[in-house]
Design an enzyme around this catalytic site. Structure first.
Site, short mmCIF file in Angstrom:
data_model
loop_
_atom_site.label_atom_id
_atom_site.label_comp_id
_atom_site.label_asym_id
_atom_site.label_seq_id
_atom_site.Cartn_x
_atom_site.Cartn_y
_atom_site.Cartn_z
N LEU A 298 1.65 -1.03 0.34
CA LEU A 298 0.55 0.14 -0.15
C LEU A 298 1.50 1.42 0.31
CD1 LEU A 298 -2.60 -0.75 2.61
CD2 LEU A 298 -2.85 -0.64 0.51
N ASP A 299 0.04 2.42 -0.08
CA ASP A 299 1.34 3.64 -0.72
C ASP A 299 1.25 4.01 0.67
OD1 ASP A 299 1.37 3.61 -3.13
OD2 ASP A 299 0.16 4.69 -2.82
N LEU A 300 2.30 4.71 1.05
CA LEU A 300 2.80 5.27 2.12
C LEU A 300 1.92 5.70 2.66
CD1 LEU A 300 5.19 5.83 4.39
CD2 LEU A 300 4.98 8.50 2.52
N THR B 295 -1.48 5.60 2.41
CA THR B 295 -2.93 4.90 2.26
C THR B 295 -3.07 3.98 3.40
OG1 THR B 295 -3.00 5.16 0.02
CG2 THR B 295 -4.16 3.52 1.10
#
Length: 539
Positions: free
Chosen positions: A383-385, A387
Site C-alpha cells: 500500500l502507498d505510504l 494509504t
C-alpha cells in the site's frame, strides 16, 4: 524585481526546500497570487491557458536586494506560445543569441534526415519489394501445401501397391526418391528466389537504419551543443555546466528550462538573495493529467533534482521533509494464524523499507521483528505510504509464493474507500487509463495511452455531501498510484482524493490522504477456503 509589501521578519529563516510537498512559504504564496493577478497585464491570454492542453507552470522567487528591499521575480517553464522570453519574465539560462545562431542549422540537418526517411518510406520501389516478398512467401506456402498433399496421396498409393503380390518394389522406391528430390529442388528454388527479393528489402532496411542512426547521432550532437550553452550558478558564485550536473548520464529533456532554475539564475545575475520559491499550475491540466489550476507543486525530481541542489549551495537551506517516519499509530493485527497475518496499516508507515537509510521503518520491518522465525519476504503486496488499510503478509516462503500467484492471476479482491474532492457524475462505472511513471518527476504517474501499462478500476458512489463524494474503488490491476490518478484525471472521475499531495489540491482540513483499503478477500493457501477481511475506513 517587483516589490512586495512585507517586512524582513516575515521571510523564512532558511530557504524552504523546493522539493517539499507542503504548500509554499506564505511570502512565496503571496508573490504567486500577485503573479496570477498580473498575468493579463503581462500579455498572457488566460483563456488560451484554459484550453485543453494549454496549461502552463509559472514560478515566483522571493528575493532580497542589497538595500534590504524584498520583491519577487517571475518565470514560466519551458517556452510560452513558441517564445523563450516575454516582457516581465526572466529569460532562460542559456545565451539566446548563441542558440539562435546554431539551432536553425542543427534543425535543418535533422530535417534533411527526416525528409530522406520519409522519401524512403514513400518510395514505390520499397513498397514493390515488400509486396513481392510477401507475394512470394504466400505463393510458396500454397505450392508447398499442394505438394505435401500430392506427396501424401502418392505415399498412400505406394503403401497399398507394396501389399500386392508381384509389385515392382524398385519402381515404387524410385517414385519415393523422386518425391524427396522434388521437395529438395522446390525448397532450393524457393530459397534462391526469396534471397534475391529479401536482398532488395534488406538493402532498403539497411539504408533506413543508417539514416536513423545518423539522425540520432546528429540529434545527440545538437543537444550536446544546446546543453553546453547552459551556465548553472549557485549562491557562492560557482558555476557548473549542465551536462556536468547530470554526469555520467545526459541531461533529461527540458533540463534547466523549468521555472525554478530560471529564477535562481536570474537572482544570482542580478545580485539578489533568494528567499523562497513557489511554482503554480495555471490553466487546463495536461493530457497526461496530474496538474490542477491554482495548485502549487514541488520542483520535479527528474529535471531539477540534479540542478537545484547545486544552485542552492551557499544558502541556508531547510531540508526536504522525510516521509516514511514512524507514525503515531501502530499497525493493528486483524487476523493471524500459523501461515498468514493481515494487518491494518496506518497512514505514514511504509509497506516495505525505503531505499534511504532514514526510511527503514515499515510493516515488513516490524513483522520481521515480531516473527523472527518467519521465512520469505513476509509482505505479499503493498500500500502507498499515504494509504491506510488491509495489508497481507505470509509467514513462510511457500505461502508467500502461493499468495503472490493469486495476485498475479488477479484472483484477489480488494475494495478501497475514498473521499473525493468534488461531486462525481454518475453512480458507477469503469476507468481504463493506461499509466506509466513520470520519468522527470518520480514517483508521480502519468496517463500514457501509448507507452503506459493497462490500468483498470471499477467504482461506485456511496454518498455525496458538501461538494465531496464517497466512493468505493475496486482495482482490477495494481499499478502504482492507480486509484489516485484515476480519481484525479479528467478522463477518470475528475475529482482528486481529498488530501492527495501529488495529484490533488490544497485542503487545509485534510490531515491525511482519504484513501483506505477496506476489504481484502483471497483463497487461503493452506485451507483452500476463500476468506474475507474487513477494516472500516477511519474517515
Amino acid at each position: 524585481m517587483r516589490l512586495l509589501d512585507i517586512t524582513p521578519d516575515e521571510l523564512p529563516r532558511q530557504f524552504p526546500s523546493p522539493f517539499a510537498r507542503e504548500e509554499p512559504h506564505p511570502v512565496a504564496r503571496r508573490a504567486a497570487e500577485a503573479l496570477l493577478a498580473e498575468l493579463p497585464a503581462l500579455g498572457i491570454d488566460v483563456r488560451a491557458l484554459d484550453a485543453p492542453g494549454g496549461g502552463k507552470m509559472f514560478g515566483v522567487l522571493v528575493v532580497e536586494d542589497r538595500e534590504g528591499r524584498i520583491g519577487y521575480l517571475r518565470a514560466f517553464s519551458g517556452m510560452f506560445d513558441g517564445a523563450w522570453t516575454l516582457p516581465g519574465f526572466e529569460p532562460p539560462l542559456f545565451d539566446l543569441a548563441a542558440r539562435d545562431a546554431m539551432w536553425p542549422q542543427g534543425q535543418a540537418a535533422l530535417r534533411t534526415y527526416e525528409l530522406e526517411l520519409r522519401a524512403l518510406a514513400a518510395d514505390p520501389a520499397v513498397h514493390a519489394a515488400r509486396v513481392a516478398l510477401l507475394a512470394h512467401d504466400a505463393r510458396v506456402a500454397r505450392e508447398l501445401e499442394a505438394m505435401r498433399t500430392r506427396h501424401r496421396e502418392q505415399r498412400e498409393h505406394r503403401k497399398v501397391a507394396r501389399r500386392v503380390a508381384g509389385a515392382d518394389l524398385h519402381a515404387l522406391d524410385q517414385a519415393s526418391r523422386g518425391d524427396t528430390a522434388e521437395r529438395k529442388r522446390f525448397d532450393a528454388d524457393a530459397a534462391d528466389r526469396r534471397a534475391r527479393l529479401a536482398a532488395i528489402v534488406d538493402e532498403l532496411a539497411h539504408r533506413r537504419a543508417s539514416l536513423e542512426r545518423a539522425r540520432a547521432d546528429e540529434s545527440r550532437e545538437l543537444m550536446k551543443q544546446v546543453h553546453d550553452q547552459y551556465v548553472i550558478a549557485n549562491a557562492r558564485g560557482e558555476t557548473r555546466g549542465l551536462r556536468a550536473l547530470f554526469a555520467p548520464g545526459e541531461p533529461a529533456a527540458g533540463a534547466g528550462d523549468c521555472a525554478g532554475p530560471k529564477l535562481l539564475g536570474a537572482a544570482y545575475r542580478q545580485g539578489l538573495v533568494p528567499r523562497a520559491l513557489a511554482e503554480v499550475w495555471v490553466g487546463a491540466p495536461p493530457a497526461t493529467g496530474g496538474r490542477h489550476a491554482g495548485t502549487f507543486y514541488p520542483s520535479c525530481r527528474g529535471k531539477c533534482g540534479p540542478i537545484l541542489p547545486f544552485m542552492l549551495e551557499g544558502l541556508s537551506l531547510a531540508g526536504a521533509p522525510m516521509y516514511g517516519a514512524a507514525p503515531e499509530a501502530n499497525e493493528r493485527v486483524v487476523f493471524e494464524d500459523a501461515w498468514i497475518v493481515v494487518v491494518d496499516k496506518p497512514v505514514g508507515l511504509l509497506s516495505v523499507p525505503g531505499r534511504g537509510g532514514g526510511l527503514r521503518d515499515s510493516v515488513q520491518t516490524r513483522l520481521r521483528a515480531r516473527y523472527p522465525d518467519a521465512t520469505g519476504p513476509l509482505v505479499v503486496h503493498r500500500l502507498d505510504l499515504d494509504t491506510s488499510g488491509l495489508l497481507l503478509a505470509a509467514k513462510d516462503e511457500d505461502v508467500h509464493t502461493a499468495l503472490q500467484a493469486q495476485f498475479a492471476r488477479r484472483e484477489v479482491d480488494k475494495r478501497y474507500i475514498a473521499l473525493l474532492d468534488g461531486e462525481v457524475a454518475g453512480e458507477h462505472g469503469t476507468i481504463d487509463l493506461a499509466l506509466r511513471v513520470d520519468l522527470d518527476d518520480r514517483p508521480r504517474q502519468l496517463h500514457d495511452p501509448v507507452l503506459g501499462k493497462p490500468a483498470r478500476t471499477e467504482w461506485r458512489v456511496l454518498a455525496r455531501a458538501s461538494g465531496r463524494t464517497r466512493v468505493a474503488f475496486t482495482p482490477r490491476t495494481g499499478r502504482t498510484h492507480q486509484l489516485r490518478v484515476h480519481a484525479a484525471h479528467a478522463q477518470g472521475l475528475g475529482a482528486p482524493i481529498v488530501g492527495d499531495r501529488l495529484y490533488g489540491r490544497r485542503d487545509d482540513e485534510a490531515s491525511r490522504l482519504m484513501l483506505h483499503a477496506e476489504v481484502l478477500a483471497f483463497v487461503h493457501p493452506r485451507s483452500g477456503q476463500r476468506v474475507e477481511f474487513v477494516a472500516p475506513a477511519p474517515f
